[in-house]
Write a protein that holds these residues in place. Structure first.
Motif, PDB file in Angstrom:
ATOM      1  N   ASP A 113       0.700  -1.069  -0.010  1.00  0.00           N
ATOM      2  CA  ASP A 113       0.067   0.147  -0.046  1.00  0.00           C
ATOM      3  C   ASP A 113       0.928   1.178   0.015  1.00  0.00           C
ATOM      4  OD1 ASP A 113      -3.104  -0.509   0.603  1.00  0.00           O
ATOM      5  OD2 ASP A 113      -2.067  -2.105   1.376  1.00  0.00           O
ATOM      6  N   PRO A 114       2.080   1.489   0.724  1.00  0.00           N
ATOM      7  CA  PRO A 114       2.630   2.641   0.493  1.00  0.00           C
ATOM      8  C   PRO A 114       3.254   2.742  -0.751  1.00  0.00           C
ATOM      9  CG  PRO A 114       3.246   1.318   2.629  1.00  0.00           C
ATOM     10  CD  PRO A 114       2.377   0.348   1.829  1.00  0.00           C
ATOM     11  N   THR A 115       3.623   1.693  -1.442  1.00  0.00           N
ATOM     12  CA  THR A 115       4.068   2.145  -2.885  1.00  0.00           C
ATOM     13  C   THR A 115       2.798   2.648  -3.715  1.00  0.00           C
ATOM     14  OG1 THR A 115       3.998  -0.058  -3.369  1.00  0.00           O
ATOM     15  CG2 THR A 115       6.034   0.692  -2.617  1.00  0.00           C
ATOM     16  N   LEU A 116       1.758   2.137  -3.361  1.00  0.00           N
ATOM     17  CA  LEU A 116       0.543   2.528  -4.005  1.00  0.00           C
ATOM     18  C   LEU A 116       0.300   4.064  -3.705  1.00  0.00           C
ATOM     19  CD1 LEU A 116      -2.304   2.697  -5.364  1.00  0.00           C
ATOM     20  CD2 LEU A 116      -3.172   1.566  -3.363  1.00  0.00           C
ATOM     21  N   GLN A 117       0.391   4.509  -2.577  1.00  0.00           N
ATOM     22  CA  GLN A 117       0.191   5.709  -2.060  1.00  0.00           C
ATOM     23  C   GLN A 117       1.195   6.532  -2.726  1.00  0.00           C
ATOM     24  OE1 GLN A 117      -0.256   4.655   1.922  1.00  0.00           O
ATOM     25  NE2 GLN A 117      -2.589   4.096   1.649  1.00  0.00           N
ATOM     26  N   ALA A 118       2.484   6.207  -2.618  1.00  0.00           N
ATOM     27  CA  ALA A 118       3.400   6.949  -3.219  1.00  0.00           C
ATOM     28  C   ALA A 118       3.049   7.387  -4.608  1.00  0.00           C
ATOM     29  CB  ALA A 118       4.903   6.276  -3.399  1.00  0.00           C
TER      30      ALA A 118
END
Length: 648
Positions: A113-118
């Motif tokens: 999820d953090p890479t999606l949000q980045a």
């Protein structure tokens, strides 16, 4: 002639006191004024000096400006709000460590999820500076429309997304925002508690509880859930603009329409970060507006013509700010409504809601990331069907302070009762289908009656409001303790012994703050994994393209890699999977074959990228070296990548 003065008489009669041995002789007053003993003016002295003082030197313009600037800077840097803001950022950097240790290569919590949000922040910054009309039609999930609205967008962070480009910049940007959202949550709750009437230490406890509650550690991979600081800050600004506090009530002479406008704008920014947290916030604001309007009208409509206790400026500020908030909400809602129309299965069903509804014991179970309680509740978490969304402990110390705040507080009794009711009601709603009557008298009633709630998957995220109510109760208790400590030793502060004796009670009021922060500490070493590097420069590829292997989690990494040029691609991960994407994923398990290549041609896909190391052992392993004769494909290898080009 006039009589001589005493000084003149003593000078002429010789009555002056002789100097003491070893002391310099005092100058003659007459000589000091430039006159001789006979009263004649000395030739080398200023003739006007005897009649007027030496004029005062007036500083130049540059000096006056620099003096004012230095004074203003000193006041600004020493102001409570400046110190609170700086302290919030420093505390956030410490509490989220090691997020800023390797900000270009690691990311908090996990690599999904953090890479999606980045990617989300990067896409917003990129498209708003190149082609704003295509904001909602992102490069991922091709050829679906409104794909940027497939999950909470974090659109409010778009200005940050305009700085830098590529995956490394996206990761650095994410890490900085990750730290700042904790700082904003602390500062927002601090400002709210102070505005309502809490002392500094009590407000700091509220800020620490709101920003670093243990349940938030389990949400460290969900930036849209952690981004709650705008809620508290907007409420603080609106309360300040209306001259309202819990300790003094409504004070018309303290109302400021500018703060009201600022509060509504912050609220609009908050809702632009996502509807998962934003929709309940919007309904809370609506409820506050309606209740306040009714109460104010009941109390003041009869005296409006005489006293005008509200004021036209304040009324217009609320109307204008409220319209701005509603406009942002409507503009955000439109693409989501289009998504639901095109993909009705994206709507959260009651079955899905039941799957993620936490039981009552979840509010006393810590997530595994908690340094203090994580290991102690390992077995208890096994009783939860989905622990990441059901371990919702706000803090045992916070529970204790809030409970004490029901009995000893700086708030009035009725306000404590209201806050206590807020805690109970918010917990009942957060329980979803496990609430009263299996949720029929709680969350399900909102789910069925209020637009937007059917798009929220997890009722437990209403824990935001439980935490805020608990934090304000705790702030009231700590403020009362601090005040009593000061009053207890007020009559002893005039002596050194009294000052030293009074130091320890004041110091003791910091203990609640320390305890709340200790509960918010996380286990640092497993929570910042290295971000996978892109196996190939995405900007060199011809889109539309597809990367294999593909699934919801893997595609989140690919979305991050696509920030290098933002080529259109089939890949994409979000809260739901479009049917056409799911069907193509299944077909591509046989790639390269005639059916899969035909499906790609129909979508005008020009490039297929196979990551060898990830494809081995996956359903897409065949794509590494299967025969391609007669399929109209060109295959090349570049390190860990097998690259296919679809020829015309």
């Amino acid at each position: 002639m006039s009589e001589p003065s005493d000084e003149e008489a003593s000078a002429t009669t010789g009555d002056e006191e002789p100097g003491k041995p070893g002391e310099p002789e005092k100058p003659d007053p007459a000589t000091a004024t430039g006159k001789s003993e006979a009263g004649e003016q000395k030739p080398d002295s200023d003739p006007f000096e005897a009649f007027a003082p030496v004029p005062e030197t007036v500083p130049g313009r540059v000096r006056r400006i620099s003096t004012r600037a230095a004074t203003g800077a000193g006041r600004f840097l020493g102001h409570e709000w400046t110190l609170a803001a700086i302290g919030s950022v420093l505390l956030a950097a410490l509490m989220t460590w090691p997020t800023l240790k390797h900000p270009a290569s690691t990311i908090p919590q996990d690599i999904w999820d953090p890479t999606l949000q980045a990617w989300q922040m990067s896409w917003a910054g990129h498209v708003l500076t190149t082609d704003p009309a295509q904001l909602w039609n992102a490069n991922a999930f091709y050829p679906n429309k409104y794909s940027y609205a497939f999950s909470d967008t974090l659109l409010g962070y778009a200005p940050a997304g305009m700085i830098g480009s590529g995956p490394v910049a996206a990761v650095v940007r994410y890490n900085i925002i990750f730290v700042l959202i904790f700082a904003l949550a602390f500062f927002g709750a601090y400002a709210l508690a102070r505005q309502l009437g809490a002392g500094r230490i009590g407000a700091a406890v509220a800020g620490a509880a709101f920003a670093y509650a243990p349940w938030r550690l389990g949400q460290a991979g969900h930036l849209h859930v952690l981004s709650i600081g705008g809620i508290a800050l907007a409420l603080a600004m609106l309360a300040r603009g209306h001259g309202f506090s819990l300790t003094k009530g409504y004070e018309p002479d303290k109302r400021r329409w500018g703060w009201v406008v600022a509060g509504w704008l912050v609220a609009a920014w908050q809702i632009s970060l996502g509807f998962g947290i934003g929709i309940p916030f919007a309904y809370v604001l609506l409820g506050i507006v309606l209740i306040t309007a009714v109460l104010w009208g009941y109390r003041h409509v009869r005296v409006w013509a005489v006293t005008r206790p509200f004021g036209w400026k304040l009324l217009l500020a609320n109307l204008g700010g409220g319209l701005a908030f509603a406009a942002v909400g409507a503009l955000m809602a439109y693409p989501y409504l289009q998504v639901l129309e095109q993909h009705p299965y994206a709507r959260r069903s009651e079955e899905i809601l039941s799957l993620f509804s936490p039981p009552i014991q979840g509010f006393f179970i810590s997530p595994p990331e908690s340094w203090l309680w994580g290991d102690a509740y390992a077995s208890a978490r096994q009783s939860l069907t989905w622990a990441p969304e059901m371990a919702l402990l706000p803090g045992f110390f916070l529970y204790g302070l809030a409970f004490a705040g029901l009995f000893v507080s700086t708030w009035r009794i009725r306000h404590r009762v209201y806050l206590g009711i807020g805690v109970v009601v918010s917990i009942m709603l957060a329980m979803g289908t496990h609430g009263p009557g299996d949720g029929e008298f709680g969350y399900l009633a909102l789910y069925r009656a209020l637009p937007g709630f059917d798009g929220i998957r997890t009722s437990g995220r209403l824990m935001v409001w439980t935490t805020l109510f608990l934090a304000l109760l705790a702030a009231g208790a700590v403020s009362a303790f601090a005040r009593q400590a000061v009053e207890l030793f007020a009559d002893r502060t005039q002596t050194d012994i009294g000052t030293r004796a009074g130091f320890w009670p004041r110091f003791a009021t910091l203990i609640p703050l320390v305890l709340v922060l200790i509960e918010g500490l996380h286990i640092p070493y497993p929570t910042n994994p290295a971000v996978p590097k892109a196996p190939i420069a995405m900007s060199t590829l011809q889109g539309p393209l597809m990367v294999l292997p593909t699934d919801e989690l893997t595609d989140m990494n690919i979305m991050l890699w696509s920030t290098d040029g933002f080529p259109k691609m089939i890949n994409g991960g979000s809260g739901f999977t479009p049917r056409n994407q799911e069907e193509l994923r299944l077909a591509m398990q046989q790639f390269p074959d005639e059916a899969s290549v035909t499906a790609l041609r129909d979508l005008k896909v020009r490039t297929v990228v196979v990551i060898r190391s990830r494809a081995v052992g996956s359903p897409y392993e065949r794509a590494i070296d299967a025969p391609i004769d007669g399929l109209g494909l060109d295959r090349t290898e570049q390190g860990d990548v097998v690259l296919y080009k679809l020829t015309d």
